[in-house]
Design an enzyme around this catalytic site. Structure first.
Site, PDB file in Angstrom:
ATOM      1  CB  CYS A   1      -6.835  -3.059   0.635  1.00  0.00           C
ATOM      2  SG  CYS A   1      -7.778  -4.558   0.897  1.00  0.00           S
TER       3      CYS A   1
HETATM    4  C1  UGA Z   1      -8.310  -1.440   4.387  1.00  0.00           C
HETATM    5  C2  UGA Z   1      -9.340  -0.342   4.751  1.00  0.00           C
HETATM    6  O1  UGA Z   1      -9.136   0.089   6.101  1.00  0.00           O
HETATM    7  C3  UGA Z   1     -10.767  -0.859   4.567  1.00  0.00           C
HETATM    8  O2  UGA Z   1     -11.687   0.211   4.802  1.00  0.00           O
HETATM    9  C4  UGA Z   1     -10.927  -1.354   3.125  1.00  0.00           C
HETATM   10  O3  UGA Z   1     -12.229  -1.837   2.872  1.00  0.00           O
HETATM   11  C5  UGA Z   1      -9.936  -2.472   2.882  1.00  0.00           C
HETATM   12  O4  UGA Z   1      -8.600  -1.926   3.064  1.00  0.00           O
HETATM   13  C6  UGA Z   1     -10.144  -2.972   1.482  1.00  0.00           C
HETATM   14  O5  UGA Z   1      -9.911  -2.217   0.523  1.00  0.00           O
HETATM   15  O6  UGA Z   1     -10.680  -4.080   1.311  1.00  0.00           O
HETATM   16  P1  UGA Z   1      -7.222  -3.519   5.702  1.00  0.00           P
HETATM   17  O7  UGA Z   1      -6.328  -3.688   4.513  1.00  0.00           O
HETATM   18  O8  UGA Z   1      -7.885  -4.708   6.288  1.00  0.00           O
HETATM   19  O9  UGA Z   1      -8.423  -2.492   5.345  1.00  0.00           O
HETATM   20  O10 UGA Z   1      -6.297  -2.879   6.806  1.00  0.00           O
HETATM   21  P2  UGA Z   1      -6.244  -1.597   7.774  1.00  0.00           P
HETATM   22  O11 UGA Z   1      -6.783  -1.973   9.091  1.00  0.00           O
HETATM   23  O12 UGA Z   1      -6.825  -0.422   7.117  1.00  0.00           O
HETATM   24  O13 UGA Z   1      -4.634  -1.414   7.898  1.00  0.00           O
HETATM   25  C7  UGA Z   1      -3.814  -1.282   6.739  1.00  0.00           C
HETATM   26  C8  UGA Z   1      -2.368  -1.072   7.100  1.00  0.00           C
HETATM   27  O14 UGA Z   1      -2.142   0.255   7.582  1.00  0.00           O
HETATM   28  C9  UGA Z   1      -1.781  -1.995   8.180  1.00  0.00           C
HETATM   29  O15 UGA Z   1      -0.520  -2.453   7.742  1.00  0.00           O
HETATM   30  C10 UGA Z   1      -1.630  -1.112   9.391  1.00  0.00           C
HETATM   31  O16 UGA Z   1      -0.577  -1.519  10.217  1.00  0.00           O
HETATM   32  C11 UGA Z   1      -1.332   0.233   8.751  1.00  0.00           C
HETATM   33  N1  UGA Z   1      -1.675   1.416   9.564  1.00  0.00           N
HETATM   34  C12 UGA Z   1      -2.964   1.660   9.894  1.00  0.00           C
HETATM   35  C13 UGA Z   1      -0.670   2.296   9.951  1.00  0.00           C
HETATM   36  O17 UGA Z   1       0.521   2.089   9.637  1.00  0.00           O
HETATM   37  N2  UGA Z   1      -1.004   3.420  10.665  1.00  0.00           N
HETATM   38  C14 UGA Z   1      -2.278   3.699  11.000  1.00  0.00           C
HETATM   39  O18 UGA Z   1      -2.515   4.744  11.632  1.00  0.00           O
HETATM   40  C15 UGA Z   1      -3.280   2.788  10.614  1.00  0.00           C
END
Ligand code: UGA
Length: 427
Positions: free
Chosen positions: A265
């Site tokens: 995403c």
């Molecule tokens: C993300 C959004 O959080 C959802 O709200 C959204 O609906 C979804 O995309 C989508 O568009 O369908 P997701 O891709 O499942 O969800 O993953 P996240 O939990 O948001 O994490 C994304 C990435 O960011 C991961 O690689 C994680 O390691 C990284 N991350 C997250 C960081 O590097 N630092 C942080 O503080 C948080």
């Protein structure tokens, strides 16, 4: 209410099962007959926490899967388009599947008497619902949007792995409809969730989704940039982020600096918004910087490694964590991919461990050594790079004893072990 959900991927299936759970009757439509059979047998074709239990409970009762659009549209009041929107090489989204779904719904609408609402849930760039989906529906049905059928856009905000929980406990529900009638019908569906609904037009709803994901991605790249500066100045960026997160205007979430964001995403949505901005003649400097920081970040892992141990040729390096985040086997845009590619380019011998994602990563890097445990992957290694925030990595300790040199570069601030030569990426 009676709902049909087109597309049985992660968004479609979660939407279908959750709608069933809050009292609606759902027809799932998919062109893949195998998927249809699995769903009707109560077996989810993908893994998502809690999905199996819900599907088991409702398959054959409140949920019925079919390949037949006519049946699904005839037997429902609302159809949700939940199909995939893959991106092309330039980062723009490919809308062919959305178009095909719209055409099939339109053809089914031609044969149906009475009002029906078509809702786009797939993530599509602003204007897609009104300028692409609506005209296809009109053309294929021979009917007029507004008086004959409603059109709306209803974005999802579901985290992979926590999608059911997020659906059932939303912080917002956004319904962008072409008129009041369609907006009211879609909103009615969500009434049992007791959450305030933002009612707007379709293009605003589409933009809310992109702005939401782009802002979260911006927070991460911001935290990473500050982290990179902190590292040089011997400042713990986590202390900095914890303090600024106390400002209610900032909030502490999504400020964990490290190897960057992956997944299906954030990278895709930010790039698609950049593409849309450029298409209308705007240069989105900030969004481009968000992507640029995210692309450099994983390579800082290998740069740091080379600073510490020099030439990597024939050195045995362990990569812990292959999934794009914890609790998933999904490796799409995982930051481990550029890291492994760079290690291989520099001639290192790579061994890897991930609790769930090794099978998927084998398709990208068939020739590296996949091990069944962190301990086995670490055996004899000259350094270890930590790429995913798996809980089990917090417990690692004696596992590092088998390393030849105990250098551990942590890209996720997850390692707690003491008797190692620990190096944080940005702290
Ligand atoms: C993300 C959004 O959080 C959802 O709200 C959204 O609906 C979804 O995309 C989508 O568009 O369908 P997701 O891709 O499942 O969800 O993953 P996240 O939990 O948001 O994490 C994304 C990435 O960011 C991961 O690689 C994680 O390691 C990284 N991350 C997250 C960081 O590097 N630092 C942080 O503080 C948080």
């Amino acid at each position: 209410m009676k709902v049909s959900v087109i597309g049985s991927g992660y968004v479609g299936l979660v939407t279908a099962t959750c709608f069933a759970d809050i009292g609606h009757e759902v027809a799932c439509v998919d062109i893949d007959e195998k998927k249809v059979e699995l769903i009707n047998a109560g077996v989810p074709p993908i893994y998502e926490e809690g999905l199996g239990e819900l599907l088991q409970k409702y398959a054959g009762k409140k949920i019925l899967a079919t390949t037949d659009y006519d049946y699904a549209v005839r037997n429902s009041e609302i159809s949700f388009i939940c199909v995939g929107t893959p991106s092309d090489d330039a980062g723009n989204i490919n809308l062919e599947i959305v178009k095909a779904a719209a055409r099939s719904i339109g053809q089914a609408l031609a044969k149906k008497a009475g009002y029906h609402v078509v809702v786009v849930k797939s993530t599509v760039v602003p204007e897609t619902t009104e300028k692409l989906v609506l005209p296809i529906l009109e053309e294929a049905s021979g009917k007029k949007a507004g008086p004959d059928f409603g059109v709306a856009m209803n974005p999802e905000f579901l985290r992979e792995g926590k999608a059911i929980e997020d659906f059932m406990n939303p912080d917002k529900i956004v319904v962008g409809a072409i008129d009041e009638k369609a907006g009211k019908i879609v909103s009615e569906l969500y009434r049992p969730l007791d959450c305030e609904i933002t009612l707007t037009n379709p293009r605003t709803a589409e933009m809310i989704k992109y702005a939401n994901n782009s802002f979260l991605a911006t927070k991460i790249s911001f935290a990473n940039e500050i982290g990179n500066i902190c590292k040089q100045l011997d400042i713990d960026t986590y202390e900095v982020m914890q303090a600024i997160g106390k400002d209610f205007r900032i909030s502490p979430a999504f400020l964990n600096s490290g190897a960057g964001f992956g997944g299906s995403c954030f990278p895709k949505d930010v790039k698609a918004l950049i593409g849309k901005a450029k298409e209308i003649g705007y240069g989105p400097t900030l969004l481009e910087a968000v992507i640029s920081v995210n692309e450099t970040q994983p390579l800082m892992m290998t740069d740091l490694l080379r600073k510490k141990i020099g030439d990597l040729k024939d050195k045995k390096i362990t990569v812990l964590g292959l999934a794009f985040k914890n609790d998933t086997d999904d490796i799409r845009e995982s930051r481990a991919i550029p890291v492994i590619a760079e290690l291989l380019r520099l001639g290192a011998e790579v061994s890897a461990y991930d609790p769930l994602a090794a099978e998927n990563m084998k398709k990208v890097f068939p020739a590296i050594g996949y091990r069944k445990s962190a301990k086995a992957a670490l055996e004899g290694a000259e350094a270890c790079l930590v790429m995913t925030e798996w809980d089990e990595f917090k417990e690692l300790d004696s596992e590092f004893e088998g390393m030849k040199e105990k250098l551990v570069i942590d890209g996720r601030r997850i390692i707690k072990a003491r008797n190692i030569d620990y190096e944080g990426l940005c702290w």
